[in-house]
Design a protein around this motif. Structure first.
Motif, mmCIF file in Angstrom:
data_model
loop_
_atom_site.group_PDB
_atom_site.id
_atom_site.type_symbol
_atom_site.label_atom_id
_atom_site.label_comp_id
_atom_site.label_asym_id
_atom_site.label_seq_id
_atom_site.Cartn_x
_atom_site.Cartn_y
_atom_site.Cartn_z
ATOM 1 N N ASP A 284 -116.115 60.943 47.068
ATOM 2 C CA ASP A 284 -117.197 61.768 47.610
ATOM 3 C C ASP A 284 -116.580 62.990 48.290
ATOM 4 O O ASP A 284 -117.060 64.100 48.156
ATOM 5 C CB ASP A 284 -118.010 60.964 48.634
ATOM 6 C CG ASP A 284 -118.626 59.724 48.004
ATOM 7 O OD1 ASP A 284 -119.350 59.871 47.002
ATOM 8 O OD2 ASP A 284 -118.343 58.601 48.494
ATOM 9 N N ILE A 285 -115.500 62.727 49.044
ATOM 10 C CA ILE A 285 -114.771 63.797 49.734
ATOM 11 C C ILE A 285 -113.356 63.783 49.181
ATOM 12 O O ILE A 285 -112.758 62.717 49.005
ATOM 13 C CB ILE A 285 -114.740 63.531 51.254
ATOM 14 C CG1 ILE A 285 -116.166 63.614 51.827
ATOM 15 C CG2 ILE A 285 -113.812 64.511 51.964
ATOM 16 C CD1 ILE A 285 -116.254 63.210 53.300
ATOM 17 N N TRP A 286 -112.831 64.949 48.851
ATOM 18 C CA TRP A 286 -111.436 65.000 48.389
ATOM 19 C C TRP A 286 -110.699 66.104 49.113
ATOM 20 O O TRP A 286 -111.272 67.139 49.480
ATOM 21 C CB TRP A 286 -111.372 65.196 46.873
ATOM 22 C CG TRP A 286 -111.840 66.551 46.407
ATOM 23 C CD1 TRP A 286 -113.133 66.985 46.353
ATOM 24 C CD2 TRP A 286 -111.030 67.645 45.985
ATOM 25 N NE1 TRP A 286 -113.166 68.281 45.908
ATOM 26 C CE2 TRP A 286 -111.882 68.718 45.668
ATOM 27 C CE3 TRP A 286 -109.649 67.822 45.827
ATOM 28 C CZ2 TRP A 286 -111.423 69.939 45.208
ATOM 29 C CZ3 TRP A 286 -109.186 69.051 45.359
ATOM 30 C CH2 TRP A 286 -110.073 70.098 45.070
ATOM 31 N N VAL A 287 -109.412 65.865 49.341
ATOM 32 C CA VAL A 287 -108.533 66.847 49.977
ATOM 33 C C VAL A 287 -107.187 66.787 49.247
ATOM 34 O O VAL A 287 -106.935 65.855 48.482
ATOM 35 C CB VAL A 287 -108.323 66.553 51.487
ATOM 36 C CG1 VAL A 287 -109.624 66.699 52.256
ATOM 37 C CG2 VAL A 287 -107.712 65.172 51.706
ATOM 38 N N THR A 288 -106.351 67.790 49.462
ATOM 39 C CA THR A 288 -104.978 67.744 48.970
ATOM 40 C C THR A 288 -104.066 68.187 50.099
ATOM 41 O O THR A 288 -104.537 68.656 51.148
ATOM 42 C CB THR A 288 -104.747 68.687 47.765
ATOM 43 O OG1 THR A 288 -104.817 70.027 48.251
ATOM 44 C CG2 THR A 288 -105.785 68.484 46.682
ATOM 45 N N ASN A 289 -102.746 68.089 49.845
ATOM 46 C CA ASN A 289 -101.808 68.443 50.912
ATOM 47 C C ASN A 289 -101.656 69.955 51.103
ATOM 48 O O ASN A 289 -100.999 70.386 52.037
ATOM 49 C CB ASN A 289 -100.449 67.746 50.732
ATOM 50 C CG ASN A 289 -99.863 67.948 49.359
ATOM 51 O OD1 ASN A 289 -100.442 68.622 48.502
ATOM 52 N ND2 ASN A 289 -98.705 67.358 49.121
ATOM 53 N N HIS A 290 -102.232 70.756 50.212
ATOM 54 C CA HIS A 290 -102.354 72.204 50.451
ATOM 55 C C HIS A 290 -103.843 72.517 50.560
ATOM 56 O O HIS A 290 -104.598 72.316 49.608
ATOM 57 C CB HIS A 290 -101.690 73.008 49.338
ATOM 58 C CG HIS A 290 -100.194 72.987 49.428
ATOM 59 N ND1 HIS A 290 -99.487 73.777 50.312
ATOM 60 C CD2 HIS A 290 -99.277 72.227 48.789
ATOM 61 C CE1 HIS A 290 -98.197 73.520 50.198
ATOM 62 N NE2 HIS A 290 -98.042 72.574 49.280
ATOM 63 N N ALA A 291 -104.236 73.021 51.718
ATOM 64 C CA ALA A 291 -105.661 73.134 52.031
ATOM 65 C C ALA A 291 -106.391 74.134 51.145
ATOM 66 O O ALA A 291 -107.589 74.015 50.925
ATOM 67 C CB ALA A 291 -105.839 73.499 53.505
#
Ligand SMILES: [Zn+2]
Length: 336
Positions: A284-291
């Protein structure tokens, strides 16, 4: 500084036969050489050798500088400007810089911090934790996406300040514990790590996990997915957060791009597998190590005027588009 590294020590430079000991050498043919010439020859030879070494070192230094430039560009060293920390959803917070990401997951029995930025980003991360009203001493577990200096570099500082236990995949653990060394990194850059230019203070890795293991702190549970490719131990994380009574699946993706200075034979197969693994994770929510990759700023700005700020971070379509782009890069053989 690079002159301290002997290229021969790594077996990369083949030593040419000594011209004087070569029976076919023209120097050998004249029988009328004076004693003075004979005496001068070793000196001239030394100068030639020295000149060759100087040229070699110049070439290596230029190669190192070019690679460092590409590295810094690829890892966006400029991405460590301080930004306001904020809640993404429930107990999940952004505490990183403008591009180099770091996350806080809070709980009643202690908190988890994912990634440490560069060594110089760590004080900003600690300030962000304090600004959100939490205590660094309550951070019990440190996790990492991958051990390059922009994500692994600050972990030692955070570890010293918190006393938290650091968990890492096998390949990442070796690199974190050696201050950023990695056999897959090309030699000139590795040399810069060895002499302390690109490396970082070695971290104390307390635990090694396997692919699929779950790390727990009280009710917090994060599952590790080794999504190798960018590095061999690159780890994505999946976990659940709650927005009120709404459970939300979060995926924190390890960098999927390949850097020219970090290659290894199984990389293609690893990336194929990583794309499959990432596709299998509900997000539902995704992030990566580079914003910049997940639209931190755009989503944060949208959240400030949204009826429910959490809605701005719910982005399953963006997650699928990100994986599609990662797969396209893989098919095109694109290298950063
Ligand atoms: Zn990296």
């Amino acid at each position: 500084m690079i002159t301290e590294i002997s290229p021969n020590a790594h077996g990369l430079i083949k030593t040419e036969p000594h011209p004087v000991s070569d029976p076919s050498s023209p120097h050998r043919q004249g029988a009328d050489r004076t004693g003075e010439e004979e005496a001068r020859e070793p000196m001239l030879h030394n100068i030639t050798q020295r000149r060759r070494l100087a040229v070699l070192l110049a070439v290596l230094s230029i190669a190192a500088l070019v690679l460092v430039g590409r590295w810094l560009n690829a890892t966006k060293v400029g991405g460590q400007q301080p930004v306001e920390p904020f809640r993404i959803a429930g107990n999940f917070y952004y505490i990183g810089a403008n591009d180099v990401a770091a996350f806080l997951i809070t709980g009643p029995e202690g908190h988890v911090v994912l990634d440490g930025g560069y060594p110089s980003t760590a004080p900003m991360i600690m300030a962000s934790i304090a600004k959100l009203g939490f205590n660094i001493k309550d951070v019990k577990v440190l996790l990492n996406s991958e051990p390059h200096p922009d994500h692994g570099g600050g972990l030692t500082v955070l570890q010293q300040a918190s006393g938290a236990q650091l968990w890492a995949s096998d390949a990442s653990a070796d690199s974190l514990a050696s201050g950023g060394d990695d056999p897959d990194i090309v030699l000139p850059l590795r040399a810069l790590i060895w002499i302390g230019v690109l490396g970082y203070p070695a971290a104390r890795v307390d635990h090694r996990f396997k692919d699929g293991d779950t790390i727990r702190v009280g009710p917090i549970a994060l599952t590790a997915h080794v999504t190798a490719g960018h590095t061999r131990g690159c780890t994505s994380w999946s976990f659940l957060v709650r927005d009120g009574d709404r459970p939300l699946n979060v995926v924190s993706v390890c960098d999927t791009g390949v850097l020219a200075m970090s290659r290894y034979p199984e990389q293609g197969a690893d990336r194929e597998r990583s794309v499959r693994v990432l596709r299998s994770l509900p997000a539902d929510i995704w992030v990566t190590n580079h914003a910049r990759m997940w639209g931190r700023y755009r989503k944060f700005v949208a959240s400030t005027t949204a009826k429910n700020p959490v809605d701005s971070f719910i982005d399953p379509d963006g997650y699928r588009a990100f994986i599609d782009a990662a797969e396209a890069e893989l098919r095109q053989g694109r290298v950063h």
